[in-house]
Structures are given as C-alpha cells and as structure tokens.
Design a protein around this motif. Structure first.
Motif, mmCIF file in Angstrom:
data_model
loop_
_atom_site.group_PDB
_atom_site.id
_atom_site.type_symbol
_atom_site.label_atom_id
_atom_site.label_comp_id
_atom_site.label_asym_id
_atom_site.label_seq_id
_atom_site.Cartn_x
_atom_site.Cartn_y
_atom_site.Cartn_z
ATOM 1 N N SER A 244 58.560 49.784 55.874
ATOM 2 C CA SER A 244 59.004 50.872 54.672
ATOM 3 C C SER A 244 57.726 50.855 53.643
ATOM 4 C CB SER A 244 60.239 50.301 54.363
ATOM 5 O OG SER A 244 60.251 49.182 53.587
ATOM 6 N N GLU A 245 56.872 49.949 54.051
ATOM 7 C CA GLU A 245 55.742 49.646 53.091
ATOM 8 C C GLU A 245 54.652 50.732 53.022
ATOM 9 O OE1 GLU A 245 52.548 46.087 51.816
ATOM 10 O OE2 GLU A 245 54.209 45.723 53.319
ATOM 11 N N SER A 246 53.815 51.116 52.215
ATOM 12 C CA SER A 246 52.678 52.187 52.304
ATOM 13 C C SER A 246 51.643 51.557 51.667
ATOM 14 C CB SER A 246 53.249 53.367 51.645
ATOM 15 O OG SER A 246 53.903 54.025 52.456
ATOM 16 N N LEU A 247 50.341 51.460 51.924
ATOM 17 C CA LEU A 247 49.043 51.600 51.203
ATOM 18 C C LEU A 247 48.710 52.644 50.312
ATOM 19 C CD1 LEU A 247 46.667 49.510 53.711
ATOM 20 C CD2 LEU A 247 48.359 48.517 52.011
ATOM 21 N N ILE A 248 48.348 52.465 49.140
ATOM 22 C CA ILE A 248 47.969 53.574 48.405
ATOM 23 C C ILE A 248 46.396 53.732 48.198
ATOM 24 C CG2 ILE A 248 48.243 54.577 45.843
ATOM 25 C CD1 ILE A 248 50.764 54.296 47.613
ATOM 26 N N ILE A 249 46.054 54.911 48.662
ATOM 27 C CA ILE A 249 44.470 55.167 48.721
ATOM 28 C C ILE A 249 43.962 56.093 47.509
ATOM 29 C CG2 ILE A 249 42.606 55.735 50.094
ATOM 30 C CD1 ILE A 249 43.832 53.346 51.240
ATOM 31 N N ALA A 250 42.945 55.914 47.001
ATOM 32 C CA ALA A 250 42.298 56.809 45.940
ATOM 33 C C ALA A 250 41.177 57.462 46.564
ATOM 34 C CB ALA A 250 42.185 56.072 44.819
ATOM 35 N N THR A 251 41.008 58.748 46.295
ATOM 36 C CA THR A 251 39.742 59.494 46.687
ATOM 37 C C THR A 251 39.730 60.852 46.134
ATOM 38 O OG1 THR A 251 38.803 60.589 48.865
ATOM 39 C CG2 THR A 251 41.194 60.549 48.682
ATOM 40 N N ALA B 229 40.135 53.920 59.831
ATOM 41 C CA ALA B 229 40.643 52.637 59.453
ATOM 42 C C ALA B 229 40.945 52.585 57.886
ATOM 43 C CB ALA B 229 39.552 51.596 59.789
ATOM 44 N N VAL B 230 41.754 51.701 57.419
ATOM 45 C CA VAL B 230 41.895 51.420 56.122
ATOM 46 C C VAL B 230 41.503 49.840 55.922
ATOM 47 C CG1 VAL B 230 43.426 51.054 54.080
ATOM 48 C CG2 VAL B 230 43.813 53.140 55.595
ATOM 49 N N ALA B 231 40.241 49.711 55.002
ATOM 50 C CA ALA B 231 39.884 48.399 54.742
ATOM 51 C C ALA B 231 40.288 47.603 53.575
ATOM 52 C CB ALA B 231 38.299 48.490 54.546
ATOM 53 N N ASP C 278 41.932 39.211 49.313
ATOM 54 C CA ASP C 278 42.917 39.802 48.439
ATOM 55 C C ASP C 278 44.374 39.406 48.975
ATOM 56 O OD1 ASP C 278 44.460 41.775 47.052
ATOM 57 O OD2 ASP C 278 43.123 43.241 47.120
ATOM 58 N N ALA C 279 45.107 38.677 48.037
ATOM 59 C CA ALA C 279 46.443 38.284 48.318
ATOM 60 C C ALA C 279 47.480 39.222 48.763
ATOM 61 C CB ALA C 279 46.845 37.138 47.185
ATOM 62 N N ARG C 280 47.304 40.483 48.032
ATOM 63 C CA ARG C 280 48.331 41.594 47.981
ATOM 64 C C ARG C 280 48.377 42.030 49.628
ATOM 65 N NH1 ARG C 280 45.739 45.493 43.692
ATOM 66 N NH2 ARG C 280 43.842 44.754 44.852
ATOM 67 N N TYR C 281 47.193 41.824 50.249
ATOM 68 C CA TYR C 281 47.297 42.334 51.578
ATOM 69 C C TYR C 281 47.184 41.518 52.773
ATOM 70 C CZ TYR C 281 46.509 46.741 48.770
ATOM 71 O OH TYR C 281 46.562 47.439 47.597
ATOM 72 N N ILE D 160 37.796 44.062 45.405
ATOM 73 C CA ILE D 160 39.298 43.970 45.025
ATOM 74 C C ILE D 160 39.492 44.380 43.652
ATOM 75 C CG2 ILE D 160 41.011 41.860 44.481
ATOM 76 C CD1 ILE D 160 39.284 40.161 46.343
ATOM 77 N N THR D 161 38.920 44.315 42.969
ATOM 78 C CA THR D 161 39.042 45.000 41.381
ATOM 79 C C THR D 161 39.144 46.323 41.225
ATOM 80 O OG1 THR D 161 36.816 44.769 40.558
ATOM 81 C CG2 THR D 161 38.222 42.736 40.371
ATOM 82 N N PHE D 162 38.579 47.070 42.193
ATOM 83 C CA PHE D 162 38.566 48.522 42.076
ATOM 84 C C PHE D 162 39.695 49.501 42.579
ATOM 85 C CE2 PHE D 162 36.807 52.805 43.424
ATOM 86 C CZ PHE D 162 36.552 53.167 42.309
ATOM 87 N N GLY D 163 40.173 50.427 41.887
ATOM 88 C CA GLY D 163 41.222 50.895 42.399
ATOM 89 C C GLY D 163 42.799 50.228 42.849
ATOM 90 N N THR D 164 43.030 50.565 43.996
ATOM 91 C CA THR D 164 44.160 49.702 44.604
ATOM 92 C C THR D 164 43.853 48.696 45.375
ATOM 93 O OG1 THR D 164 44.270 51.106 46.535
ATOM 94 C CG2 THR D 164 45.552 52.068 44.618
ATOM 95 N N GLY D 165 42.320 48.502 45.692
ATOM 96 C CA GLY D 165 41.979 47.346 46.661
ATOM 97 C C GLY D 165 42.045 47.745 48.032
ATOM 98 N N ALA D 166 42.545 49.151 48.391
ATOM 99 C CA ALA D 166 42.553 49.580 49.421
ATOM 100 C C ALA D 166 41.595 50.469 49.911
ATOM 101 C CB ALA D 166 43.975 49.761 50.132
ATOM 102 N N LEU D 167 40.870 50.761 50.741
ATOM 103 C CA LEU D 167 39.553 51.793 51.066
ATOM 104 C C LEU D 167 39.761 52.669 52.295
ATOM 105 C CD1 LEU D 167 36.974 52.607 49.375
ATOM 106 C CD2 LEU D 167 35.885 51.209 50.820
ATOM 107 N N LYS D 168 40.013 53.975 52.013
ATOM 108 C CA LYS D 168 39.887 54.630 53.252
ATOM 109 C C LYS D 168 38.379 54.563 53.842
ATOM 110 C CE LYS D 168 39.869 59.169 52.890
ATOM 111 N NZ LYS D 168 38.475 59.705 53.328
ATOM 112 N N ILE D 169 38.350 54.546 55.387
ATOM 113 C CA ILE D 169 37.092 54.450 55.699
ATOM 114 C C ILE D 169 36.849 55.417 56.829
ATOM 115 C CG2 ILE D 169 35.558 53.087 57.655
ATOM 116 C CD1 ILE D 169 36.067 51.737 54.726
ATOM 117 N N THR D 170 35.754 56.303 56.609
ATOM 118 C CA THR D 170 35.376 57.681 57.071
ATOM 119 C C THR D 170 33.988 57.531 57.835
ATOM 120 O OG1 THR D 170 36.703 58.753 55.458
ATOM 121 C CG2 THR D 170 35.759 60.069 56.907
#
Length: 879
Positions: A212-219, A230-232, A237-240, A267-277
């Motif tokens: 039920s969890e989601s990763l939030i990506i900012a773009t 991928a999502v990196a 990062d303890a959150r992930y 880790i400190t930028f945005g949500t710490g999760a990055l879409k990889i294209t």
C-alpha cells in the motif's frame, strides 16, 4: 632633410582609407619562408562566415596586430594567416531562414542543391567580417587566407578522420547528447547556453509493488516518466532501506521497474527518491550503465513523443505534458505542484530548448590522445597568459570525456564513412569507393571544431604525406609563436589544437597563448544585443577613428581581468592621438620658423639636464615597453607610452624646449632636430597599437618616403647607458616644485601670469644641490622670483610642505595669518587621516600575505613621507 607641413587636424577617415589601400595594394605584409631570418607566425582564430565585427573582435585582433607589428619592426619575418570558419550550424540556419521566406525547406531542394545554395550564399554574403577587419588595419598576409571547407583543409580533415578511425580512436556508439529539435542536430557544449525559467515541480506517486506504500517523485518533466526504467534512492537513506529488492509500478505505463540504490542520489534533495530515465538525462544514463538498466527513448528527433509515448504519441512535448498531467490527476497519481525556478539549456543558434537525447553518434576517444597535451604544458613548452588557466586546462584534460564529432547537418565535412548497401560493410578512406553505386555515405557531417583543431598546421598545406617533408611553409612557420583567444574555448579549441599538433606534427602548435579579457559594459554586464549595450565597432570607428578605438580597448584591458567599456571611453584614444598629432605639428612649425630665421652653428650640442632627462625617460620607457610586451601586459604597455608621451614629452619636454631655444638661439636648429628625432622614435614606438595615424605622421615628417612604410622601420632599441635614475629624481623634484607653485597660485586665485615672490627652503644640502641649474627654469615656468633659503621666512606667506622642500609664496594679497594657520591645520587633518589609512593597511595581515614585496615597499615609503610632512606642518603651525 626636407620637411612638410602637418595639417591642423588629423583626418582619420581619409588617412585610414588611404593607408589600408596602400598596405594591401602593395602586399607589404605578404610573407615568404626565409630560413636565414628568424620568423614570427600567428594564425587568426577563424571567425564564422556569418559573423559581424563586435568589440571582442576589436580587442582580440588588435592584440594580435600589436605583436605582429612589433615583431616585424624588430626584424622578424612575420606571417599572420587570416581565414574563416564554415560555421556549420550557424550558416545552415541562416540559409534555411532565407528558404523559409520562400515557403520552402532544405528537403524541397535536396542535399546537393541545398549545399550549393549555401556555397552561393557564402560567396555573396559570407566573410563580411574579414572585410571589416581591414578597417581595423590588421597586418595579415591576405595571400594566405584559408577557409575550413576549402580543398586543402577538407583533405586534411579526411586524412585525420581516417587515420584516427584506423587507429581505433574513432568509434560509433550510443550516448546522451545535446539535441536541438529545431535544427535536428547534436550540439557541443559551447553551442548551448542557459537561461533562467519559471516552471512547475510536479509530485507524482509511484506505487510500490504488492504494497500500500508509494514513493513520491518530484519532476519538472512528467512526460519523460514514460521512459523511466528505475527509481533510485541512496543506500544510506534510512527511509528506504526496507525497499531493497522491490519494484514500483510505473504510472500510466503500468509496468514494473526496480528500486535501485545509488550514491548519486542526494538524500537531502526533494523526497530523496529519483526517477531514472537513461535515454533523456546524462546523469541518469550513467546510473543506467552502472545498473545495466534498459534505455527507453520516448522522443522523436523533431521533439514529439514517439511510439513509446502511449496514446500521446505524435504530440509535441508541451502538449503531451498537459495531457499526461491530466491523466495522472484522473488516475490518482498526481499529488501536487509547486513553483520552481531553474536554468534551462537552450541552443544559442535556434533558441530551442535542448533535449538530452540518446542517439547513435560518432565519437573520438580522448583520454590517451590527451596525455601528451598535459605534459607539454606541465613542461612549459606551451605557456598560458595569465598562468591561472593552466589549472583549468589540466582539470579538463585529466577528466576528459569522449568527443561527439557527428552533426546531423548538410553543411560541413561529410563523414568519410560508406556503408555497403547489401552487406552493411563499412568503408573508411579519404576517397570514395570505386563502385560508389553500391555504397551509401554516412549522412552526418563533422563538428565544426574537427576542422578548427587542425588549423595551425592545415593552413600551411599539411597533407599527412611525404610531401610534408618538402613543405617549406610548414617547416618554417610551424609551430606558430602566439595565439590570442577567448578563455571560454580553452577546451573546445586550444586543448584540441595542442592534441592534434602533437599527434600529427609531433610538435606543439604554438608557444604562448594569451587569453584576452571579456568586454563588458560600464555596469559589468556582458555585451549583448538584447541588452542594447553593445556598440557597433564600425560606428565607433566612424565617430572616433580606428586608432582611437584600438588604443582605448587595449588601454582598458588588464591581463586576466574583464574590460569595462563605454562608448565615451573611446575619447581616451582620440584625445591621446590629438595630443600626439599636435605635438608633431608644433615641432614641425617651430622647425620651419627656426630654419627660416636661424643661423647654422658649429660644434656639438651640449646636453643639459633636460636633454639627459628626456633621454633617460625615453630609454626607461622602451625598457618597460619590452618588458610589458614580453609579459603580455598590454594595458601596461599602452599606459606606459601614454604617460611618457602626454606628460614627459608633451607637457614638460616641449615646454622646456621652448625656454631653452629662447635662451640659446644659437643652438635652436640642433635642439629642434633632436626633439623631432625623439618624436620620430615615439611614433615608431606607437605604431603597433595605432598604425594609421603613425603611418600618416611618419610620412609627413620627411619627404621622400613614398613607397615606404613605417611598418618596416626598426623599433626603438634601448640604450641602457642613458638611463640615469639620479637625473630622473632631480627632474621629479623640479616637476613637483613647479606643479606645487602653480597649484598654490590657482588655489589662491592668483593668475598664473602674475609674478610672485617664492621662498624655497630645502630640507638638507642634498635637496638644495638637486635644484642646481633649475632656478631660471622654475622662475620662467611659474612666473616668479625664486629665493632659495636655508632658514624659515619671517614674512607674510602661504606655504606648502613637500618631502624635501618647504615652499612659501609671498604676495600682497595673502590671507591673514589666522587664515594661513587654518589652511595648514586642515592639511594636517587630512594627512593624519591618510596616515591612519596607511597604518591599517600595513597592519592588515591579509594585505601583507597577498601583496607583492614591491607593493608593500611602496606603501611603507608613503608612510615615511606622510610622517615627514606631518612633522613639518606641525612645526609651521607651532604644535
């Protein structure tokens, strides 16, 4: 010696046109290989054929011309090679714009007809900048003019491509490149710029598989999510940490993509999760290479979504973005959006937004080629001015990336690669296959820099064959001696020329590289048409004269610092040339008068202190000039000449010359001839920076010079034995005393022509001796009666305290004693403030660590002199 008359005013328009026609018409700067003579060779940084003259060109080409003219006058065989760059993208865009006016595109013509149209355009409009450079007085050898697409240089380009391909340095591969969807070609980094743009930052939910969890990506570019593989997250990062080995579901596409761990993620930028294209971002591409990710391209070459764009296929990027956001909202994946300001890459030519694009391109493997280029700079074989650019050079070459050399254009050097139509076999040679109908040539052309990096030897006819051994031009002129260029192309051009020179000639391409200043406006902004702060150099030349602009731009350009230029600055050069012209006119008129009325005198001219002083100052100036030119301190060169001509020669020497001739009429002819000889040497000294006016003056100084040029006169040489610091110090005392007396009169509203009584009290016997022979001169220059005394004056006076003298001006119209004391107190107050400033500076640890020994010594001397003045003033006041 027969003389002519110098007109009242210098007509720069008439003079410039006359001498440019004379220089070029008589081919006086045409150079021939002469192995019995030392040479000095320079190749011009080739301007684009679409280019127009701007202030930066004025500075750079004036710098080159100064060195070429100086070396020519110093006995060298000088060769300055002009030429132009075919400027692939810029030229093709220019011609396509012309076609667009007719409602056509290049595809309507086909490749061959379109390329022919560009050649026709080049013949008609291209190269305007070289005609404009003639206005500048550039002393280039026009017989050696080259073009990066001419037959010889094109052959050199093919030779190098084929050679590097066969050596394994050139390869074809998929890489992320800068893609301009308007011109539909790859761009090098120097062909793009960045502009600040207000955008939106979109937050999108990527569901974790079986959770039920989601990763939030900012773009800022939600349309590229269709190419995500991928999502990196960062492994720290303890959150992930609990997501190791899991997947997320890519919204809209509905496919699984892995969650990967990579230290690239901040880790400190945005949500710490990055879409990889990987197909649409250079950093994502490198992440993808490390993790063996799939690359999915979602764009066409004309900036639309391709077959991987789902139902958005065929839509331009901005339209697709709006529709994708709508579907994300409808599907529940959209979280929020925020205002976001960032820098966006755009094409400098088309203005289009740059797309990072995965594409098949040709590359040169650079790492091994770069190694010798690093060594020659470390060993000092190639020297950079200023030296600080060596660090930048090393950093780039030690971290060099492969060079993308292919461009999707029609104008340029078409890549000498052919593909067999049936077998797919690759053929790479300088000439096409004999059975050409069975082959198809690669449609791409080479990056413009691929021809430019061969410039220093290709212009001299290099062919990569046995003929090179007997090529006198190549053997004599290569390596060249000097390159002046902009620091922003240190990698794109300077480094690459060093690499190619070492690879193909086994020698450096040049010995000294001068990185000239960037010209900015008076507010420090870079010159640009959009800001309206970039004056047209041709307008400046028409209004002030070419020499005035040349002199001013160099006068304002310190080594390693930007030039702050305003049109009014050009008055510096104009006023200086006017001063120089008027001095020559006065001396010639004075000579005519003397020769008409004077009598011949026998015997040698006895050189008094004034003549010895001007000889000393002249030779000291030559010494400084040679030092500054050899050190590439060009603004110090112009300032040194300016100060000597304006102050020493015109303001002091000519003024004293009139007094001497009046006092010794029997010596008049010899004195005026000597002064004119000195003036003529000054003209030679100035020729490298102001060639038109000096050529004009030189011809006016003496008849019989038709068919000659000052360009081949000998540059003034130093007579070191004539430099006399003791005489110069004595003369500085004279100048200081005269200036102070004149200022005293002005400050007290006493007309300069009014005779006054002056008491001069030297501080010691040495100071008194320094005045020997100057008494009459001081009286004449200042209109005073001079009394030299060794004790204080018990009369009504106004005083000034110098380092070695007290000056007391006596007159009937002096202020009361109280007023005199007030004046001294105010002067004392100012001196004490100045002393405090010096104390703070000399007590500043930062200043003492960074300043040179010479600067610190000067500040200490100022301190000593100020203390001495304060003590004398206190004595005068009675404190």
């Amino acid at each position: 010696m027969t003389t002519t008359t110098i007109p009242a005013k210098y007509d720069f328009r008439k003079s410039e046109e006359k001498w440019q026609k004379y220089w070029e018409g008589n081919k006086i700067y045409e150079s021939k290989a002469d192995f019995s003579k030392k040479k000095y060779s320079v190749v011009i940084p080739p301007p684009n054929i679409t280019g127009m003259l701007h202030i930066g060109h004025i500075l750079n080409n004036t710098i080159q011309d100064i060195y070429c003219r100086w070396k020519r006058m110093s006995g060298y065989e000088v060769c300055w090679v002009p030429g132009m760059d075919h400027a692939g993208i810029a030229t093709q865009i220019k011609v396509e714009q012309e076609l667009k006016k007719e409602g056509k595109t290049k595809y309507d013509l086909g490749r061959d007809k379109f390329v022919k149209m560009i050649w026709d355009w080049k013949e008609k409009y291209g190269g305007i900048i070289l005609h404009q450079l003639r206005r500048l007085g550039a002393s280039v050898d026009w017989s050696k003019e080259r073009f990066t697409l001419d037959e010889g240089l094109s052959k050199a380009v093919r030779e190098v491509f084929v050679d590097l391909y066969k050596k394994g340095y050139i390869y074809k591969g998929k890489r992320i490149i800068n893609w301009d969807s308007i011109t539909q070609t790859a761009l090098s980094d120097d062909e793009i710029s960045y502009r600040e743009q207000k955008d939106k930052l979109y937050y999108i939910r990527y569901p974790v598989e079986n959770s039920s969890e989601s990763l939030i990506i900012a773009t800022t570019r939600p349309e590229t999510m269709l190419g995500d593989t991928a999502v990196a997250v960062n492994s720290e990062d303890a959150r992930y940490k609990h997501l190791k080995g899991t997947n997320v579901i890519l919204p809209l596409v509905n496919k699984k993509i892995p969650v990967i761990y990579d230290s690239y993620v901040d880790i400190t930028f945005g949500t710490g999760a990055l879409k990889i294209t990987p197909a649409h971002d250079i950093n994502d591409f490198e992440v993808g290479q490390r993790h063996n990710l799939e690359t999915v391209n979602i764009l066409t070459k004309d900036g639309k979504l391709n077959e991987n764009g789902l139902e958005f296929s065929g839509q331009p990027v901005n339209e697709a973005r709006r529709n994708i956001l709508k579907k994300l909202k409808d599907s529940g994946y959209y979280i929020k959006e925020e205002d976001y300001t960032h820098n966006v890459a755009v094409s400098e030519r088309s203005g289009g937004i740059i797309e990072p694009f995965l594409s098949d391109q040709w590359f040169v493997s650079m790492k091994k080629l770069a190694e010798p280029a690093i060594e020659v700079v470390k060993e000092g074989k190639v020297r950079f001015h200023p030296d600080r650019w060596t660090k930048t050079y090393f950093h780039w070459l030690e971290n060099v990336k492969d060079w993308c050399i292919s461009r999707q254009l029609w104008w340029g050097h078409q890549i000498p690669i052919w593909y067999h139509k049936q077998s797919g076999e690759i053929y790479c040679e300088t000439k096409p296959p004999e059975d050409i109908d069975n082959w198809e040539q690669d449609p791409d052309v080479l990056d413009t820099w691929f021809s430019s990096w061969l410039w220093p030897f290709s212009v001299f006819g290099w062919e990569n064959s046995e003929k090179d051994r007997n090529n006198d031009l190549l053997k004599y002129y290569y390596p060249t001696d000097f390159l002046s260029t902009a620091p922003e192309i240190i990698f794109l051009w300077v480094a690459r020329m060093i690499i190619s020179g070492l690879e193909y000639i086994n020698d450096i391409p040049f010995r000294d590289v001068y990185f000239h200043s960037t010209v900015r406006d008076a507010k420090g902004r870079k010159m640009s048409k959009s800001l309206g702060n970039s004056p047209d150099p041709l307008d400046l030349m028409n209004n002030y004269g070419t020499d005035a602009l040349r002199f001013t731009i160099v006068y304002l350009a310190p080594l390693g610092s930007d030039v702050l230029f305003d049109e009014k600055n050009t008055e510096i050069g104009r006023n200086f040339i006017t001063k120089l012209w008027n001095a020559g006119r006065f001396l010639m008129m004075y000579k005519e008068k003397i020769y008409k009325n004077g009598k011949n005198t026998d015997g040698e001219l006895i050189l008094d202190i004034t003549e010895k002083w001007i000889d000393s100052r002249f030779n000291e100036t030559i010494s400084n000039i040679e030092y500054y030119l050899n050190s590439y301190r060009l603004n110090d060169y112009t300032k040194t000449i300016y100060n000597f001509v304006w102050s020493d020669f015109c303001d002091w020497y000519i003024e004293l010359l009139k007094i001497k001739i009046s006092a010794h009429p029997e010596q008049a002819k010899k004195l005026i001839d000597r002064a004119l000889n000195k003036y003529q040497e000054i003209i030679k000294m100035l020729h490298p920076v102001i060639p038109f006016s000096t050529e004009e003056i030189w011809h006016l100084l003496e008849q019989g010079r038709d068919g000659k040029s000052i360009s081949f006169e000998t540059f003034p040489r130093i007579s070191g034995e004539k430099i006399d610091t003791i005489i110069e110090e004595k003369f500085e005392n004279l100048k200081e005393i005269v200036t102070t007396i004149r200022n005293l009169k002005s400050e007290n509203d006493i007309p300069q022509k009014t005779e006054c009584k002056i008491y001069l009290i030297p501080s010691d016997k040495a100071s008194e001796n320094n005045l020997e022979g100057f008494g009459d001169t001081i009286e004449t220059l200042c209109r005073i009666k001079l009394h030299i005394k060794s004790e204080d004056v018990n009369e009504k006076y106004i005083s000034k305290v110098l380092n070695n003298y007290q000056i007391h001006l006596h007159t009937n119209d002096l202020p009361a004693d109280e007023s005199r004391i007030d004046i001294h107190k105010k002067e004392l107050e100012n001196l004490e403030k100045y002393l405090n400033t010096l104390d703070r500076k000399l007590g500043n640890k930062n200043f003492l660590e960074k300043a040179t020994k010479e600067v610190i010594a000067k500040e200490k001397q100022k301190h000593i002199e100020t203390v001495r003045k304060i003590e004398k003033l206190k004595n005068l006041i009675g404190l």
